[in-house]
Design an enzyme around this catalytic site. Structure first.
Site, mmCIF file in Angstrom:
data_model
loop_
_atom_site.group_PDB
_atom_site.id
_atom_site.type_symbol
_atom_site.label_atom_id
_atom_site.label_comp_id
_atom_site.label_asym_id
_atom_site.label_seq_id
_atom_site.Cartn_x
_atom_site.Cartn_y
_atom_site.Cartn_z
ATOM 1 N N GLU A 173 0.863 -1.187 0.114
ATOM 2 C CA GLU A 173 -0.210 0.017 -0.045
ATOM 3 C C GLU A 173 0.810 1.364 0.065
ATOM 4 O OE1 GLU A 173 -4.477 0.216 1.882
ATOM 5 O OE2 GLU A 173 -2.818 0.921 3.455
ATOM 6 N N HIS A 222 7.813 -26.472 0.718
ATOM 7 C CA HIS A 222 7.222 -27.745 0.040
ATOM 8 C C HIS A 222 5.973 -27.133 -1.182
ATOM 9 C CE1 HIS A 222 9.297 -30.624 2.352
ATOM 10 N NE2 HIS A 222 9.069 -29.684 3.214
ATOM 11 N N LYS A 250 -13.190 2.894 -2.222
ATOM 12 C CA LYS A 250 -14.414 3.155 -1.151
ATOM 13 C C LYS A 250 -15.412 3.876 -1.538
ATOM 14 C CE LYS A 250 -11.188 3.146 2.833
ATOM 15 N NZ LYS A 250 -10.366 4.158 3.668
#
Length: 417
Positions: free
Chosen positions: A265, A291, A407
């Site tokens: 961010e 793995h 937003k």
């Protein structure tokens, strides 16, 4: 103590380091971000003490603390809690996080919550975070938190003059205010982190002291590795756009998530030349992800830097692998009668070595132990590193315009559905 090692050849010169250092120093002096001040301020400590003294009666029997917050309002706190949870002086209080609007997660998180032994801490800098406020509304309704005898079960931490602060004042709910100049992802050393951590029994003064020591050392030019690493990453952002944090302990799982928000961010921006720029953070936990991801690192595209984060094996208790010899499994006997800590440390070293042999750019951070002072220093290290890269990228490291766009769009779409 923390040991930092760069295992690649740096390409920065004295002039480049001086330029970056001066930019960071200017940021601190001009107060571009208030996070630089947090290790030196007493406000969060004073706010914690004042709150505890004023609410001693309800706090003496607390069994649960529920944090209502998201992103920078929860990730840093969660990271420190996970790294220090094992310490013997931590209070016997369950810490829960309400940060997701998933109904199933909400129901699960609030199971077994008794209002008369719980404290809800609502954290929103803007006071308008839709997830946080929606979750707060639900808890206020479900537990009747505006009833006069229950209001002390609610604590608000927010910016000065935020709408949430005004609501809290009108309803006589205890509120702690933080500096508006401290972005959420840089706020863990403010009251956002310090107040809950103090309630949990951690030595918050030492967290701040560790951060202060690291910052003092950096500005005294004793942590040049931070500048060298930042310059290397910024210079090679086109060829090495991905940065892996490979942490060898489950205690770092939430720290990795905090790093991902801080890095992504802060650095994914449009720079002053209107060019999109950024570095992509990747979180791995060793030895589990050996793995699942190591194959890609070794034989996939060479577009990654890798930081190894670990703990000195001497810190762990001696949990030993039994000296049991099983037929057909003789090839595994070489670890018998040694500690799991040695196995984990050796797995980290072996992975580092194989990457070095392939000339991949790696660096390492090793903590001698997990305690408050080290964690404060680790937090400050990553904040300073992020600021340094942001200065080189010529971006505003501390805003989040793309997030704000999302937003606004949410509000627009929600009214149309």
């Amino acid at each position: 103590m923390i040991k930092f090692d760069l295992h690649f050849t740096t390409t920065s010169n004295t002039q480049e380091k001086e330029q970056v250092f001066e930019r960071i120093k200017d940021e601190r002096q001009t107060q571009k971000s208030g996070y630089y001040n947090l290790p030196y301020e007493r406000k969060a400590l004073q706010d914690s003490t004042k709150y505890i003294q004023a609410n001693a009666e309800i706090l003496k029997d607390i069994s649960h603390i529920i944090i209502i917050g998201i992103g920078g309002s929860s990730l840093g706190l969660k990271a420190i809690e996970t790294m220090l949870y094992h310490l013997p002086h931590r209070n016997n209080i369950s810490l829960k996080f309400l940060e997701h609007t998933d109904p199933l997660k909400i129901q699960k998180s609030l199971k077994k919550i008794c209002i008369h032994t719980s404290l809800f801490i609502v954290i929103s800098k803007s006071g308008m975070t839709i997830e946080t406020i929606s979750l707060m509304k639900y808890c206020v309704w479900r537990y009747n938190l505006l009833e006069s005898s229950l209001k002390k079960r609610l604590l608000i931490i927010t910016d000065k003059d935020s709408p949430l602060l005004q609501w809290a004042k009108q309803n006589h709910i205890y509120t702690i205010v933080i500096n508006k100049n401290i972005g959420g992802r840089f706020s863990v050393l403010s009251a956002i982190g310090i107040v809950p951590l103090k309630l949990l029994g951690y030595k918050v003064e030492e967290i701040l002291e560790g951060a202060k020591i690291l910052q003092d050392s950096f500005f005294a030019r004793q942590e040049e590795h931070i500048l060298e690493k930042a310059i290397f990453m910024a210079k090679h952002h086109d060829s090495l756009p991905m940065n892996i944090l490979f942490s060898y302990s489950s205690s770092f799982c939430n720290f990795n998530l905090w790093y991902m928000q801080l890095w992504g961010e802060s650095l994914g921006k449009t720079n002053i030349y209107n060019t999109n720029i950024g570095l992509t953070p990747i979180s791995l936990i060793g030895s589990i992800d050996q793995h699942s991801f190591l194959q890609l690192i070794l034989e996939g595209k060479r577009d990654k830097t890798i930081t190894f984060l670990g703990i000195n094996q001497d810190y762990y208790n001696e949990l030993v692998i039994p000296d049991i010899k099983i037929q057909e499994l003789e090839a595994t006997n070489f670890v018998n009668a040694t500690s799991f800590a040695k196995l984990l440390a050796t797995q980290r070293l072996a992975t580092m070595q194989v990457l070095q042999e392939d000339n991949l750019p790696i660096d390492s951070i090793q903590l001698d132990s997990l305690y408050e002072k080290n964690i404060g220093a680790l937090i400050m290290y990553y904040e300073l590193l992020t600021s340094a890269v942001g200065c080189i990228f010529e971006i505003n490291t501390y805003n989040q315009p793309a997030v704000e766009r999302g937003k606004k769009l949410l509000h627009k779409i929600y009214k149309q559905i």
